[in-house]
Write an enzyme that holds these catalytic residues in place. Structure first.
Site, PDB file in Angstrom:
ATOM      1  N   ARG A  65       1.244  -1.074   0.079  1.00 26.66           N
ATOM      2  CA  ARG A  65      -0.163   0.276   0.168  1.00 26.66           C
ATOM      3  C   ARG A  65       0.417   1.469   0.243  1.00 26.66           C
ATOM      4  O   ARG A  65       0.471   2.177  -0.978  1.00 26.66           O
ATOM      5  CB  ARG A  65      -0.710   0.250   1.053  1.00 26.66           C
ATOM      6  CG  ARG A  65      -1.665   1.037   1.569  1.00 26.66           C
ATOM      7  CD  ARG A  65      -3.393   0.953   2.294  1.00 26.66           C
ATOM      8  NE  ARG A  65      -2.439   1.990   3.517  1.00 26.66           N
ATOM      9  CZ  ARG A  65      -2.022   0.404   4.621  1.00 26.66           C
ATOM     10  NH1 ARG A  65      -2.756  -0.603   4.774  1.00 26.66           N
ATOM     11  NH2 ARG A  65      -1.892   1.256   5.559  1.00 26.66           N
ATOM     12  N   TYR A 119     -13.390  21.507 -11.757  1.00 27.24           N
ATOM     13  CA  TYR A 119     -13.553  20.371 -12.453  1.00 27.24           C
ATOM     14  C   TYR A 119     -14.716  19.855 -12.005  1.00 27.24           C
ATOM     15  O   TYR A 119     -14.929  20.525 -10.837  1.00 27.24           O
ATOM     16  CB  TYR A 119     -12.735  19.388 -11.702  1.00 27.24           C
ATOM     17  CG  TYR A 119     -12.759  17.508 -12.976  1.00 27.24           C
ATOM     18  CD1 TYR A 119     -13.161  17.821 -14.477  1.00 27.24           C
ATOM     19  CD2 TYR A 119     -12.819  17.162 -11.901  1.00 27.24           C
ATOM     20  CE1 TYR A 119     -13.506  16.408 -14.206  1.00 27.24           C
ATOM     21  CE2 TYR A 119     -12.956  15.605 -11.919  1.00 27.24           C
ATOM     22  CZ  TYR A 119     -13.102  15.627 -13.593  1.00 27.24           C
ATOM     23  OH  TYR A 119     -13.705  13.895 -13.580  1.00 27.24           O
ATOM     24  N   ASP A 136      -5.335  21.926  -9.887  1.00 26.54           N
ATOM     25  CA  ASP A 136      -4.994  21.018 -11.177  1.00 26.54           C
ATOM     26  C   ASP A 136      -4.803  21.284 -12.127  1.00 26.54           C
ATOM     27  O   ASP A 136      -5.390  22.034 -12.087  1.00 26.54           O
ATOM     28  CB  ASP A 136      -7.102  21.051 -10.747  1.00 26.54           C
ATOM     29  CG  ASP A 136      -6.915  19.659 -11.570  1.00 26.54           C
ATOM     30  OD1 ASP A 136      -6.097  18.947 -12.694  1.00 26.54           O
ATOM     31  OD2 ASP A 136      -8.019  19.164 -11.644  1.00 26.54           O
ATOM     32  N   LYS A 178      -5.069  11.683 -17.849  1.00 28.39           N
ATOM     33  CA  LYS A 178      -5.339  12.056 -18.954  1.00 28.39           C
ATOM     34  C   LYS A 178      -3.469  12.106 -20.092  1.00 28.39           C
ATOM     35  O   LYS A 178      -3.939  11.404 -20.366  1.00 28.39           O
ATOM     36  CB  LYS A 178      -5.219  13.569 -19.027  1.00 28.39           C
ATOM     37  CG  LYS A 178      -6.830  13.471 -18.373  1.00 28.39           C
ATOM     38  CD  LYS A 178      -7.850  13.127 -19.274  1.00 28.39           C
ATOM     39  CE  LYS A 178      -9.147  13.144 -18.133  1.00 28.39           C
ATOM     40  NZ  LYS A 178      -9.581  14.738 -16.660  1.00 28.39           N
TER      41      LYS A 178
END
Ligand SMILES: *Cc1c(COP(=O)(O)O)cnc(C)c1O
Length: 398
Positions: free
Chosen positions: A66, A119, A191, A216
């Site tokens: 993790r 966003y 962002d 993206k």
């Protein structure tokens, strides 16, 4: 930025080399996909002194699946270098990177400032989760610049930024905002998905934390989801410990795809940039189009700031059609051969969708009468894309 032979390497070279250690893996070029939860130790000393952080040249620093493996480390390191930060953590999605960026800073009874053009899922997170735990979100005009000063309160935990804004592509004056934020002692986070950590370097403009939907352009092939959160030295520990606390790590297969995509970022981005500007200019000359919203075009209200702060543009922009019948728009859209209709962007393929921001703006209501469109220009030959759009406009007129 990374250095070799005492010289700063260029970003396209950093994207290719940084973080890879072929000779730690039998000379294999890409890092292997380590599927791991348990990571074994050979001695009690090593077990008792285990550390989740950083790895050494022999790749023995990993502690538990993790908290990172040698599949994740190369990607962390390369993004850190490209963003010019001190450390990067990886999340399972871009939205996960946004929310981690926010949760790293908010405190009980706090207040955060968020641009109106944020966003949309981030707005939902702020109005939902943050509101529920008693943190107030105040939306501001993305063009506010130094005027943000008037909105800062004693309990302001964070100024969130996104430039250009989602769907409407407003360019923010980052140096003006970060200067005020620093003077008032308020952290800033952005962002940076549109800039891809390639054409915009927010940390060099004074922003403290930069997040990306690596889904993206980093992944670049529409086949995986990932997020990155890069912090400067002041905030790196805080972001990493929040990430550790939330347990939202990136799975090994998606980390592999993201690091593999990253290696060709420096070749893909200039093509998206060039194709995108060419088609934006072509659209701007079309009688069916009321307005093109592309920061690299002189007609964009934020063009001067874009030119000052960015070194390029990705393939995503907007345009507004002159008022037309829905049936004509449907006919235009559904007949396209090369442009797909779907969420996300940043892959090699072109996309076009209708956008609706009427419910997504609370400071400056959207008042354009024509249909707002979002277009992603991929890596195809621009002549073929133009021919597809041209046929689309014939259907729109017919
Ligand atoms: C897509 C996107 C995100 C979210 O990324 P996911 O990987 O889809 O969660 C965040 N910010 C922006 C600007 C985006 O376009």
């Amino acid at each position: 930025m990374d250095t070799k032979y005492g010289k700063a390497l260029h970003d396209d070279t950093v994207a290719i080399h940084t973080g890879r250690r072929p000779h730690a893996h039998y000379g294999v070029v890409n890092p292997p996909v380590y599927h791991a939860s348990t990571i074994l130790h050979e001695t009690v000393d090593s077990w008792e002194n285990r550390s989740p952080r950083r790895y050494t040249e022999d790749e023995r620093g990993a502690m538990y699946g993790r908290v990172g493996t040698p599949t994740l480390f190369p990607l962390e390191e390369a993004i850190t270098a490209l963003e010019g930060g001190a450390d990067t953590v990886l999340t399972p999605s871009g939205l996960g990177a946004n929310t981690l960026g926010i949760l790293s800073f908010v405190e009980k009874g706090g207040h955060i400032l968020v641009p109106d053009s944020v966003y949309f899922p981030v707005r939902k997170f702020c109005d939902g989760v943050l509101a529920r735990i008693g943190i107030e979100t105040e939306y501001y005009d993305p063009h506010i610049g130094a005027g943000i000063d008037a909105l800062i309160r004693a309990n302001t935990n964070l100024i969130w930024l996104e430039s250009p804004g989602s769907l409407t592509f407003e360019i923010q004056d980052l140096p003006a905002i970060t200067a005020v934020a620093k003077a008032r002692g308020v952290p800033t986070a952005i962002d940076n998905t549109w800039g891809a950590g390639y054409y915009l370097k927010p940390l060099l403009l004074g922003v403290d934390v930069s997040t990306q939907a690596a889904t993206k352009y980093i992944v670049g092939h529409s086949d995986a989801m990932a997020g990155t959160v890069t912090a400067n030295a002041t905030h790196a520990e805080r972001v990493r410990s929040t990430w550790m606390g939330l347990g939202n790590t990136l799975g090994p297969d998606d980390a592999y795809l993201a690091q593999r995509g990253l290696r060709t970022l420096g070749t893909r981005m200039p093509r998206h940039y060039e194709n995108g500007v060419r088609i934006a200019r072509w659209l701007e000359a079309r009688p069916e189009v009321a307005r093109v919203i592309h920061p690299a075009l002189e007609s964009h209200p934020g063009h001067a700031i874009w030119k000052r702060d960015f070194t390029g543009a990705c393939g995503l922009f907007g345009f507004i059609l002159k008022p037309s019948e829905r049936a004509q728009i449907v006919s235009m859209m559904e007949g396209l051969q090369l442009f797909g209709m779907g969420a996300s962007w940043g892959g090699y393929e072109s996309l076009m969708t209708t956008s609706n921001v009427t419910k997504a703006r609370s400071v400056s209501p959207w008042q354009e009468p024509g249909q707002l469109m979002r277009i992603h220009i991929g890596l195809e030959n621009a002549d073929d894309l133009i021919a597809d759009l041209e046929a689309g406009f014939e259907r729109l007129a017919g």
